[in-house]
Design an enzyme around this catalytic site. Structure first.
Site, short mmCIF file in Angstrom:
data_model
loop_
_atom_site.label_atom_id
_atom_site.label_comp_id
_atom_site.label_asym_id
_atom_site.label_seq_id
_atom_site.Cartn_x
_atom_site.Cartn_y
_atom_site.Cartn_z
N GLY A 1 -16.15 37.92 51.28
CA GLY A 1 -16.14 39.38 51.36
C GLY A 1 -14.90 40.03 50.78
N HIS B 1 -14.42 42.38 45.10
CA HIS B 1 -13.71 42.92 43.95
C HIS B 1 -14.47 42.51 42.71
CE1 HIS B 1 -12.31 38.83 43.51
NE2 HIS B 1 -11.76 38.87 44.71
N VAL C 1 -11.85 36.46 36.54
CA VAL C 1 -11.70 37.89 36.25
C VAL C 1 -10.28 38.33 36.62
CG1 VAL C 1 -12.51 40.21 36.80
CG2 VAL C 1 -14.14 38.33 36.65
N SER D 1 -8.11 38.87 43.48
CA SER D 1 -8.22 38.10 44.72
C SER D 1 -8.24 39.06 45.88
CB SER D 1 -7.01 37.17 44.87
OG SER D 1 -6.92 36.67 46.19
N SER D 2 -9.03 38.74 46.89
CA SER D 2 -9.03 39.57 48.10
C SER D 2 -7.63 39.63 48.69
CB SER D 2 -10.00 39.02 49.14
OG SER D 2 -11.28 38.85 48.56
N GLY E 1 -14.16 40.12 40.69
CA GLY E 1 -14.51 38.71 40.59
C GLY E 1 -15.83 38.43 41.28
N HIS E 2 -16.00 38.96 42.49
CA HIS E 2 -17.27 38.80 43.20
C HIS E 2 -18.41 39.47 42.43
CE1 HIS E 2 -14.31 38.71 46.68
NE2 HIS E 2 -14.93 37.55 46.81
N GLN F 1 -12.15 26.68 57.08
CA GLN F 1 -11.37 26.42 55.86
C GLN F 1 -9.97 27.02 55.91
OE1 GLN F 1 -14.48 28.47 53.50
NE2 GLN F 1 -12.80 29.24 52.27
N ASP G 1 -11.23 29.65 41.28
CA ASP G 1 -11.00 28.56 42.24
C ASP G 1 -11.48 27.27 41.59
OD1 ASP G 1 -10.28 30.08 44.98
OD2 ASP G 1 -11.73 31.23 43.85
P1 AMP Z 1 -13.84 34.34 48.09
O1 AMP Z 1 -14.55 35.52 48.68
O2 AMP Z 1 -12.41 34.61 47.75
O3 AMP Z 1 -14.07 33.07 48.87
O4 AMP Z 1 -14.52 34.08 46.68
C1 AMP Z 1 -15.92 33.97 46.56
C2 AMP Z 1 -16.27 33.53 45.17
O5 AMP Z 1 -15.74 34.48 44.24
C3 AMP Z 1 -15.68 32.17 44.80
O6 AMP Z 1 -16.63 31.44 44.05
C4 AMP Z 1 -14.50 32.55 43.96
O7 AMP Z 1 -14.15 31.57 43.00
C5 AMP Z 1 -15.01 33.79 43.26
N1 AMP Z 1 -13.88 34.60 42.80
C6 AMP Z 1 -12.86 35.11 43.54
N2 AMP Z 1 -11.97 35.74 42.76
C7 AMP Z 1 -12.43 35.61 41.48
C8 AMP Z 1 -11.95 36.03 40.21
N3 AMP Z 1 -10.82 36.73 40.09
N4 AMP Z 1 -12.69 35.72 39.13
C9 AMP Z 1 -13.83 35.00 39.25
N5 AMP Z 1 -14.34 34.59 40.41
C10 AMP Z 1 -13.65 34.88 41.52
#
Ligand code: AMP
Length: 299
Positions: free
Chosen positions: A31, A34, A176, A185-186, A36-37, A61, A150
């Protein structure tokens, strides 16, 4: 878009879709969406019929003393973003729905999880691997989208999917970045303006490394030392690691050769940030992948 919180309801929805001849796309997230999501959601939307986004801040985690309690959460904003991206199902279970009993089963991916982030977060990837396996088991046959941001997580997920014969096609989506180079990043919400400026040293160091590779440098120790020196020189930034590793096995490499990642992690203020450069060589020529830059800011 519908929001589901119940494991069986999600399983039924996915089974029904496949019975009707539809494909299923899964985007696992924690959640605070941004760009990236959004890139993952768009990739899933473009490829598959029923797009499922899971939103679950997975406690297993997070290590002791990490940021589980303070992890950024914005359920209403996230639902609005997912709806705007054409997501069909937002799966937002409570901890009790995902872990009704204290779990006694853990998915551990040997070796790939020992280095890089696994060295400083020794329980992290067991939590990731286990919750991803659970999501794959609930959703069933699908395409699942993960960010190359990641990169170690992507390697772990690919490996567990192969090792356990899970009926899932894992898709890696480009990293991204914001216009200043910082990987989205969140956890960037933890940074002050000054810390944010300091944090851009990670992408600058990786860009310099890409330039060195294009100029012909192939010695891992030389490339890594330069990256580490650049990051160490930035006030307020404390390097955790800089390493050149194989993209699939996460084993360290002495030379730039094959499919690799140059991965970095650093502490900036309260945040621990990661970034990486994708590297591929063909017949001596090198290709580097720093991902894509978006300038659009979410409201
Ligand atoms: P998270 O919510 O941070 O666990 O991320 C969920 C998914 O979004 C994971 O597969 C991350 O690799 C992907 N993600 C997070 N930040 C980015 C980013 N800047 N660019 C691409 N994918 C991202």
């Amino acid at each position: 878009m519908i929001t589901l919180t119940d494991v069986d309801a999600l399983r039924r929805r996915c089974d029904d879709a496949r019975r009707d001849g539809h494909t299923v796309g899964l985007v696992p997230t924690m959640g605070k969406f941004h760009e990236g999501h959004r890139a993952l959601m768009r990739a899933a939307r473009a490829d598959t019929d029923l797009v499922v986004v899971s939103l679950f801040v997975n406690p297993t985690q997070f290590g002791a003393g990490e940021d589980l309690a303070g992890y950024p959460r914005d359920p209403d904003g996230d639902a609005a973003v997912a709806a705007a991206e054409g997501v069909d199902v937002l799966f937002s279970p409570g901890v009790d729905a995902m872990y009704p009993d204290a779990p006694r089963t853990t998915v551990h991916v040997e070796g790939l999880t020992a280095r890089l982030c696994g060295a400083s977060r020794p329980t992290h990837f067991d939590g990731v691997a286990t919750v991803v396996t659970k999501l794959f088991s609930i959703v069933g046959p699908c395409r699942a989208y993960f960010g190359r941001k990641d990169a170690q997580q992507l390697a772990v997920v690919r490996r567990l999917t192969t090792d356990l014969n899970l009926p899932v096609t894992v898709v890696g989506v480009p990293l991204v970045r914001d216009a200043d180079g910082l990987a989205r990043s969140s956890r960037n919400t933890y940074l002050t303006d000054q810390q944010r400026r300091a944090a851009t040293v990670l992408s600058r160091a990786l860009r310099d490394a890409a330039d060195a590779l294009h100029d012909g440098e192939r010695d891992a120790a030389t490339v890594v030392a330069a990256v580490a020196a650049t990051i160490d020189a930035e006030p307020g930034v404390r390097l955790d690691y800089a390493e050149l590793v194989d993209a699939a096995t996460v084993e360290p490499a002495a030379r730039v050769d094959g499919d690799q990642i140059l991965a970095v992690a650093a502490h900036v203020g309260p945040a621990r940030l990661i970034d990486n450069l994708g590297i591929t060589t063909h017949d001596g020529a090198v290709e580097t992948d720093l991902g894509v830059v978006v300038e659009e800011q979410l409201a």
